[in-house]
Scaffold this motif. Sequence first.
Motif, short mmCIF file in Angstrom:
data_model
loop_
_atom_site.label_atom_id
_atom_site.label_comp_id
_atom_site.label_asym_id
_atom_site.label_seq_id
_atom_site.Cartn_x
_atom_site.Cartn_y
_atom_site.Cartn_z
N PHE A 137 0.83 -1.15 0.05
CA PHE A 137 0.10 -0.11 0.08
C PHE A 137 0.93 1.56 -0.27
CE2 PHE A 137 -2.88 -3.67 1.61
CZ PHE A 137 -3.80 -2.80 0.92
N LYS A 139 0.95 5.30 0.77
CA LYS A 139 0.10 6.79 0.78
C LYS A 139 0.38 7.25 0.31
CE LYS A 139 -0.69 9.37 5.05
NZ LYS A 139 -0.03 9.76 6.66
N SER A 140 -1.09 8.45 -1.03
CA SER A 140 -1.17 8.63 -1.63
C SER A 140 -2.01 9.90 -1.54
CB SER A 140 -1.14 8.56 -3.30
OG SER A 140 -1.64 9.84 -3.91
N LYS A 142 -5.00 11.33 1.66
CA LYS A 142 -5.08 10.83 2.31
C LYS A 142 -5.81 9.28 1.90
CE LYS A 142 -7.56 15.50 3.47
NZ LYS A 142 -8.65 15.77 3.75
N GLU A 143 -5.33 8.84 1.07
CA GLU A 143 -5.96 7.60 0.67
C GLU A 143 -4.64 6.68 0.52
OE1 GLU A 143 -9.05 8.30 -2.98
OE2 GLU A 143 -6.19 7.76 -3.47
N LEU A 144 -4.75 5.42 0.80
CA LEU A 144 -4.23 4.24 0.93
C LEU A 144 -3.82 3.49 -0.56
CD1 LEU A 144 -3.38 2.83 4.29
CD2 LEU A 144 -1.44 3.75 3.02
N ARG A 145 -3.21 3.40 -0.81
CA ARG A 145 -3.47 2.52 -2.68
C ARG A 145 -2.63 1.25 -2.97
NH1 ARG A 145 -4.10 7.20 -6.69
NH2 ARG A 145 -4.63 4.96 -8.00
N ILE A 173 5.72 8.97 -3.22
CA ILE A 173 5.97 8.80 -1.90
C ILE A 173 6.80 9.29 -1.61
CG2 ILE A 173 7.03 5.79 -0.53
CD1 ILE A 173 6.47 4.63 -3.49
#
Length: 236
Positions: A137, A139-140, A142-145, A173
């Motif tokens: 995963f 972090k982008s 507020k998301e975890l992609r 990242i």
Amino acid sequence: MNLSCIIIDDEPNAVKLLEMMVGQYTKWALLAKCYDALEAMAFLKEQKADFIFLDINMPQLTGMELAGLLSKDTKIVFTTAYSQYAAESYTFQTIDYLLKPITLERFLAAQLKIEAYFSKNQASEKIPPAVGNEYFFVKSGKELRKILLDDIQYFEGQKEYVRLVTSTEQLLIYRRIKDIDEQLSPPFVRVHNSYIVNTRQLNKIMDNHIYIAGKQIPISEKFKDAFMGVIQQRIF
């Protein structure tokens, strides 16, 4: 370590220098000194050596041409005054690439590398397991992609962050490329201070550069050996 080798070089002074270094600083058996490619081919048909010292710029057949004619399991240490053939040389079973004039310091470093190569446990040379559907995963904002490792083409370090590139997207990242490199294993290989590449995604290697989906990525001297060691495992 007791190894056997031959020297293939059309320059008598270069042969004498290597012969002296082998004789004084190693336990290797120097089986022959060949001054052209045809002489070397005739010798190798009759007798096997653990590895060969091979000059590139020779008459009749160049070292590269000779390497292409030898058995695929012939281990090679190239010796040349030309740095531009370095990446191409690792399309063969190349252990090292020595630039002339060869200094004692560089020869001793090559000795360690050669002996380490032959000391490796056979199991350590097997092709790494497939990445398959492994993921992590990112972090982008507020998301975890979720990103599949196989989809990644390369990582590019850009000051305080790293750019992750796939065929469909790019993500930033906020970590050092060194930290990411420590978490990854083949087929991901560091090739430059600023780049980690997925060897499954590369299209070709030429002139000390990697090409992935139209992107040209440099191979630095610092990371070249480790990268080409991984590539060698996939050369037929």
